[in-house]
Design a protein around this motif. Structure first.
Motif, PDB file in Angstrom:
ATOM      1  N   GLU A  52       0.875  -1.165   0.000  1.00 56.32           N
ATOM      2  CA  GLU A  52       0.000   0.000   0.000  1.00 56.32           C
ATOM      3  C   GLU A  52       0.918   1.223   0.000  1.00 56.32           C
ATOM      4  N   VAL A  53       0.876   1.985  -1.075  1.00 49.94           N
ATOM      5  CA  VAL A  53       1.822   3.082  -1.295  1.00 49.94           C
ATOM      6  C   VAL A  53       1.235   4.390  -0.777  1.00 49.94           C
ATOM      7  N   TYR A  54       2.001   5.076   0.091  1.00 43.15           N
ATOM      8  CA  TYR A  54       1.530   6.324   0.698  1.00 43.15           C
ATOM      9  C   TYR A  54       2.336   7.543   0.262  1.00 43.15           C
ATOM     10  N   HIS A  55       3.530   7.316  -0.272  1.00 44.62           N
ATOM     11  CA  HIS A  55       4.364   8.456  -0.666  1.00 44.62           C
ATOM     12  C   HIS A  55       5.252   8.024  -1.820  1.00 44.62           C
ATOM     13  N   VAL A  56       5.403   8.907  -2.810  1.00 37.73           N
ATOM     14  CA  VAL A  56       6.288   8.634  -3.948  1.00 37.73           C
ATOM     15  C   VAL A  56       7.220   9.818  -4.115  1.00 37.73           C
ATOM     16  N   GLY A  60      15.235  11.611 -11.457  1.00 42.60           N
ATOM     17  CA  GLY A  60      15.663  11.370 -12.828  1.00 42.60           C
ATOM     18  C   GLY A  60      14.845  12.167 -13.824  1.00 42.60           C
ATOM     19  N   LYS A  61      15.248  12.112 -15.074  1.00 41.82           N
ATOM     20  CA  LYS A  61      14.596  12.855 -16.146  1.00 41.82           C
ATOM     21  C   LYS A  61      13.150  12.414 -16.294  1.00 41.82           C
ATOM     22  N   GLY A  62      12.231  13.370 -16.215  1.00 48.48           N
ATOM     23  CA  GLY A  62      10.818  13.070 -16.384  1.00 48.48           C
ATOM     24  C   GLY A  62      10.210  12.345 -15.206  1.00 48.48           C
ATOM     25  N   GLY A  63      10.975  12.234 -14.107  1.00 47.90           N
ATOM     26  CA  GLY A  63      10.440  11.544 -12.940  1.00 47.90           C
ATOM     27  C   GLY A  63      10.175  10.080 -13.180  1.00 47.90           C
ATOM     28  N   LYS A  64      10.924   9.478 -14.098  1.00 47.67           N
ATOM     29  CA  LYS A  64      10.675   8.076 -14.449  1.00 47.67           C
ATOM     30  C   LYS A  64      11.113   7.125 -13.349  1.00 47.67           C
ATOM     31  N   TYR A  65      12.128   7.530 -12.599  1.00 44.36           N
ATOM     32  CA  TYR A  65      12.650   6.683 -11.528  1.00 44.36           C
ATOM     33  C   TYR A  65      12.338   7.325 -10.174  1.00 44.36           C
ATOM     34  N   GLY A  66      12.761   6.681  -9.122  1.00 42.62           N
ATOM     35  CA  GLY A  66      12.529   7.256  -7.812  1.00 42.62           C
ATOM     36  C   GLY A  66      12.271   6.207  -6.754  1.00 42.62           C
ATOM     37  N   HIS A  67      11.632   6.654  -5.686  1.00 42.78           N
ATOM     38  CA  HIS A  67      11.385   5.799  -4.536  1.00 42.78           C
ATOM     39  C   HIS A  67       9.907   5.879  -4.147  1.00 42.78           C
ATOM     40  N   ALA A  68       9.424   4.786  -3.596  1.00 37.79           N
ATOM     41  CA  ALA A  68       8.046   4.755  -3.092  1.00 37.79           C
ATOM     42  C   ALA A  68       8.076   4.225  -1.667  1.00 37.79           C
ATOM     43  N   TYR A  69       7.140   4.702  -0.865  1.00 32.97           N
ATOM     44  CA  TYR A  69       7.117   4.358   0.552  1.00 32.97           C
ATOM     45  C   TYR A  69       5.713   3.890   0.942  1.00 32.97           C
ATOM     46  N   GLY A  70       5.663   2.852   1.733  1.00 31.28           N
ATOM     47  CA  GLY A  70       4.356   2.337   2.120  1.00 31.28           C
ATOM     48  C   GLY A  70       4.462   1.186   3.093  1.00 31.28           C
ATOM     49  N   PHE A  71       3.445   0.342   3.098  1.00 28.49           N
ATOM     50  CA  PHE A  71       3.364  -0.782   4.026  1.00 28.49           C
ATOM     51  C   PHE A  71       3.174  -2.088   3.265  1.00 28.49           C
ATOM     52  N   TYR A  72       3.550  -3.167   3.923  1.00 31.57           N
ATOM     53  CA  TYR A  72       3.509  -4.510   3.312  1.00 31.57           C
ATOM     54  C   TYR A  72       2.317  -5.297   3.852  1.00 31.57           C
ATOM     55  N   TYR A  73       1.647  -6.010   2.972  1.00 28.73           N
ATOM     56  CA  TYR A  73       0.503  -6.843   3.354  1.00 28.73           C
ATOM     57  C   TYR A  73       0.700  -8.262   2.822  1.00 28.73           C
ATOM     58  N   ARG A  74       0.276  -9.237   3.621  1.00 28.96           N
ATOM     59  CA  ARG A  74       0.245 -10.622   3.168  1.00 28.96           C
ATOM     60  C   ARG A  74      -1.126 -11.203   3.525  1.00 28.96           C
ATOM     61  N   ASN A  75      -1.748 -11.844   2.552  1.00 29.06           N
ATOM     62  CA  ASN A  75      -3.096 -12.407   2.740  1.00 29.06           C
ATOM     63  C   ASN A  75      -4.088 -11.352   3.238  1.00 29.06           C
ATOM     64  N   ASP A  95       5.476  -1.186  12.158  1.00 29.00           N
ATOM     65  CA  ASP A  95       5.837   0.136  11.642  1.00 29.00           C
ATOM     66  C   ASP A  95       4.602   1.031  11.535  1.00 29.00           C
ATOM     67  N   THR A  96       4.759   2.273  11.970  1.00 31.58           N
ATOM     68  CA  THR A  96       3.647   3.232  11.887  1.00 31.58           C
ATOM     69  C   THR A  96       3.878   4.263  10.788  1.00 31.58           C
ATOM     70  N   GLU A  97       5.120   4.362  10.291  1.00 34.35           N
ATOM     71  CA  GLU A  97       5.441   5.276   9.200  1.00 34.35           C
ATOM     72  C   GLU A  97       5.741   4.470   7.938  1.00 34.35           C
ATOM     73  N   PRO A  98       5.339   4.972   6.757  1.00 31.15           N
ATOM     74  CA  PRO A  98       5.614   4.264   5.500  1.00 31.15           C
ATOM     75  C   PRO A  98       7.109   4.000   5.329  1.00 31.15           C
ATOM     76  N   GLN A  99       7.430   2.815   4.864  1.00 29.21           N
ATOM     77  CA  GLN A  99       8.817   2.389   4.675  1.00 29.21           C
ATOM     78  C   GLN A  99       9.173   2.324   3.189  1.00 29.21           C
ATOM     79  N   GLY A 100      10.475   2.429   2.893  1.00 30.01           N
ATOM     80  CA  GLY A 100      10.925   2.366   1.508  1.00 30.01           C
ATOM     81  C   GLY A 100      10.643   1.007   0.886  1.00 30.01           C
ATOM     82  N   ILE A 101       9.959   0.998  -0.241  1.00 32.35           N
ATOM     83  CA  ILE A 101       9.558  -0.251  -0.898  1.00 32.35           C
ATOM     84  C   ILE A 101      10.647  -0.679  -1.878  1.00 32.35           C
TER      85      ILE A 101
END
Length: 226
Positions: A52-56, A60-75, A95-101
């Motif tokens: 679940e992505v909360y922050h991006v 890079g050029k055109g914003g094609k690359y980068g980092h995303a931050y969020g939480f992990y879910y299973r089942n 974790d209560t704060e989004p983590q680097g995915i």
């Protein structure tokens, strides 16, 4: 366009999407849910999880690359990303704060759900009556291109990063333009160009079957040769 259809359209690129490209294509809506390797690879393990992505944070050029931050879910529930060793997990259940995915800018991501509202214009979804604004057929309607260059439409659907089609409309238009062939019809392409299908069937039936499997313009009912 309803949300489920929009999500299906965004996933047209197969496994080429990254979390960064998804973010832009959905109008920078946050949060959103995405899954990596939905094909499951060699097991169902990948299918059991999503992020679940909360922050991006593009780069890079055109914003094609980068980092995303969020939480992990299973089942369907928050979980430690590394099941047997939580301390080495990129994201812990606590974790209560989004983590680097990991691999946020890599491919093989599909969009599962959009939970937030768009804060920018989502990517354009072309209907058959829309005029293309990019690409080699810029200035033509999608309907025109479907009739004149179906191969390009198929290529763009899978590979053109910023071109998305309403595939329900596309296939309806495509079916209108397909002309079923008959034994006396003459092929206008291929190694037997200029010969009719009945003649070709007598010398090279395998070629006709190959055409049927590999050329969308070859629509023929083989029962007519009986």
């Amino acid at each position: 366009m309803d949300k489920s259809k929009f999500i299906k359209t965004i996933n047209q690129k197969g496994l080429r999407n990254s979390l960064i490209s998804i973010y832009y294509n959905i109008g920078r809506a946050l949060p959103f849910r995405a899954q990596r390797f939905p094909d499951g690879r060699v097991s169902d393990w990948y299918r059991s999880q999503f992020v679940e992505v909360y922050h991006v944070k593009p780069s890079g050029k055109g914003g094609k690359y980068g980092h995303a931050y969020g939480f992990y879910y299973r089942n369907g529930e928050r979980a430690d990303a590394t099941e047997n060793n939580p301390e080495q997990s990129w994201c812990k259940m606590s974790d209560t704060e989004p983590q680097g995915i990991p691999c946020a800018a890599c491919g093989s991501w599909v969009l599962l759900d959009i939970l937030g509202e768009a804060t920018a214009e989502p990517t354009k979804i072309y209907g058959v009556n829309d005029v293309l604004e990019v690409g080699k057929h810029k200035g033509k309607t999608l309907a025109e291109v479907i009739r004149s260059d179906w191969g390009w439409v198929k290529w763009a659907k899978e590979n053109a990063e910023h071109i998305f089609f309403d595939m329900d409309e596309v296939m309806e238009e495509r079916n209108k333009s397909i002309k079923p062939l008959h034994p006396e019809d003459v092929l206008t392409y291929g190694k037997y160009k200029g010969q009719n299908i009945k003649e070709i069937a007598e010398i090279d039936m395998n070629y006709l079957r190959w055409l049927s499997a590999n050329n969308d313009d070859f629509v023929f009912d083989f029962k007519e040769l009986s």
